[in-house]
Design a protein around this motif. Structure first.
Motif, short mmCIF file in Angstrom:
data_model
loop_
_atom_site.label_atom_id
_atom_site.label_comp_id
_atom_site.label_asym_id
_atom_site.label_seq_id
_atom_site.Cartn_x
_atom_site.Cartn_y
_atom_site.Cartn_z
N CYS B 77 0.96 -1.04 0.07
CA CYS B 77 -0.05 -0.04 -0.13
C CYS B 77 0.99 1.15 -0.04
O CYS B 77 0.41 2.29 -0.56
N LEU B 81 0.79 4.05 -2.83
CA LEU B 81 0.33 5.20 -2.61
C LEU B 81 1.30 6.49 -2.60
O LEU B 81 0.98 7.37 -3.19
N LEU B 162 -9.54 0.41 3.57
CA LEU B 162 -8.57 1.59 3.65
C LEU B 162 -7.68 1.73 4.94
O LEU B 162 -7.06 2.55 5.05
N TYR B 165 -3.94 2.24 4.68
CA TYR B 165 -3.81 3.56 3.89
C TYR B 165 -3.64 4.70 4.92
O TYR B 165 -2.79 5.31 4.82
N LEU B 166 -4.66 4.54 5.98
CA LEU B 166 -4.89 5.14 6.98
C LEU B 166 -3.70 5.40 7.96
O LEU B 166 -3.01 6.27 8.41
N GLY B 182 -11.00 3.30 9.18
CA GLY B 182 -11.01 2.97 8.15
C GLY B 182 -12.53 2.41 7.43
O GLY B 182 -13.12 2.69 6.43
N ILE B 186 -15.25 3.86 4.78
CA ILE B 186 -15.55 3.12 3.54
C ILE B 186 -17.07 3.07 3.28
O ILE B 186 -17.70 2.63 2.41
N LEU B 193 -16.22 0.29 -4.13
CA LEU B 193 -14.89 -0.29 -3.97
C LEU B 193 -15.20 -1.77 -4.65
O LEU B 193 -14.33 -2.34 -5.37
N GLU B 226 -6.79 0.75 -6.35
CA GLU B 226 -7.19 0.69 -4.88
C GLU B 226 -6.79 2.16 -4.30
O GLU B 226 -7.12 2.75 -3.35
N TYR B 230 -8.40 5.43 -2.66
CA TYR B 230 -8.12 5.90 -1.06
C TYR B 230 -8.00 7.48 -1.31
O TYR B 230 -8.54 8.48 -0.71
N ARG B 231 -7.14 7.71 -2.55
CA ARG B 231 -6.58 9.17 -2.50
C ARG B 231 -7.75 10.27 -2.95
O ARG B 231 -8.05 11.21 -2.26
N ILE B 234 -10.01 10.37 0.53
CA ILE B 234 -9.58 11.36 1.59
C ILE B 234 -9.41 12.67 1.31
O ILE B 234 -9.42 13.70 1.99
#
Lengths: 122, 243
Positions: B77, B81, B162, B165-166, B182, B186, B193, B226, B230-231, B234
């Motif tokens: 991830c 990211l 998520l 990523y968090l 997370g 979601i 997703l 994915e 997330y980007r 957020i």
């Protein structure tokens, strides 16, 4: 001259798809599936931020897709004829003659070898 | 509030982030897959005379292996990211979870591994009972338990997709906050997703017919998508909070 990443990727995808197309003649099914699928994925990735293919990328994707389709047809036909030969005694005789001419073994010997591989007993 | 990006746009963002940076993600995915495959081999078939012993061994190894795999997934991830943020990634980022705030990473991984174990427990019990009693067959039952367990673990995968990523964006937060954050983030986007994952199904078919070779690029592409998901999420949430 430094190539743009997209051009490099398209060139690699095209090379793989052409190799896949030619390998249909020498190593059908397995190699074309491997190379063709990879070429198709790389061609898709070469689109980058755009939602459309470039003309060269499209060509690579088309060659790869056609190669995969031809090999899929070959694979399906092979499986179909394999089961047809198992059931049809006349075809078995033809197949046996062809096998003997090419590899020097008969249909019975060929099937015995395969049954040893798959079942562990003759 | 601005609309969320469509699946087509997310995939285009993913491709854009990979263009010119394919080597690092592909090697990282290869390392991840090779490591998890080797570790998974450890789980395969503990055959002891005792039902309890085989079950216990399977469970322990499954947990340890899964925790390691989840830690590596945090690293994956991190790579995708960073590529999404155009910051550049290195193969060593795959071990990010082992090096940075590793206690939180272990807690998150353990939580996710325990959930997966819960989903696969019926299959393990059935396998242990059958192998201890020397019964072969019952393939239908085992297949059903495997399919049901996989579906349930896929649901949890979406639910907590998520959290890794968090963890990368907010390394100071506790594991509990990251997991609940997370799951909260979601909410309302699970179907989107799921549809994003589903859109990769034709490419996964190519992976199958290429005997896994194309999978290196397909996995990189889906992971990048994915990260783009997330980007997008957020950024919209931050924009909303600013207002």
């Amino acid at each position: 001259m430094v190539q743009a990443p997209r051009d490099r990727l398209i060139r690699f995808a095209t090379s793989l798809s052409v190799l896949a197309a030619f390998s249909t003649l020498s190593f059908p099914v397995v190699l074309p599936f491997m190379l063709g699928s990879t070429a198709l994925v790389l061609a898709i990735l070469s689109k980058g931020g755009s939602e459309r293919f470039t003309p060269k990328g499209k060509r690579a994707a088309m060659i790869a897709a056609v190669t995969i389709a031809v090999n899929a047809a070959l694979f399906i036909a092979s499986v179909f004829y394999f089961f047809k030969i198992l059931r049809d005694p006349a075809l078995q005789e033809q197949f046996s003659a062809l096998l003997y001419k090419t590899y020097g073994i008969t249909y019975e010997e060929f099937m015995n070898r395969y049954s040893v591989i798959f079942t562990g007993r003759p | 509030m601005a609309a969320f990006k469509s699946i087509k746009r997310l995939k285009a963002d993913a491709r854009a982030s990979l263009l010119g940076n394919l080597i690092t993600p592909v090697i990282s995915v290869l390392l991840y897959l090779a490591t998890t495959a080797v570790l998974t081999e450890l789980i395969a078939n503990f055959r002891t005379g005792s039902v309890l012993l085989s079950l216990l061994l399977s469970v322990i190894v499954f947990l340890v292996v899964n925790i390691c795999a989840k830690m590596l997934r945090i690293g994956l991830c991190c790579i995708f990211l960073r590529l999404q943020l155009r910051k550049g990634a290195r193969i060593s980022d795959l071990f990010y979870g082992f090096r940075n705030s590793s206690d939180t990473a272990v807690k998150i991984s353990t939580h996710l591994a325990l959930l997966e174990l819960l989903c696969m427990m019926p299959l393990f019990i059935a396998l242990s009972v059958l192998s201890a009693k020397g019964i072969s067959g019952h393939r239908g039952v085992l297949l059903f338990l495997f399919a049901a367990g996989s579906c349930a673990s896929f649901f949890f995968r979406i639910y907590y997709a998520l959290s890794p990523y968090l963890f990368l964006d907010f390394p100071g937060l506790s594991a509990r906050s990251l997991l609940s954050g997370g799951a909260k983030m979601i909410r309302g986007h699970r179907i989107r997703l799921f549809r994003l994952y589903l859109s990769f199904l034709p490419l996964h078919m190519l992976t199958i017919i290429s005997m896994g070779v194309a999978g290196l690029w397909v996995s990189s592409y889906s992971q990048a998508a994915e990260a783009a998901f997330y980007r997008d999420l957020i950024m919209k949430i931050r924009a909303k909070d600013k207002r």
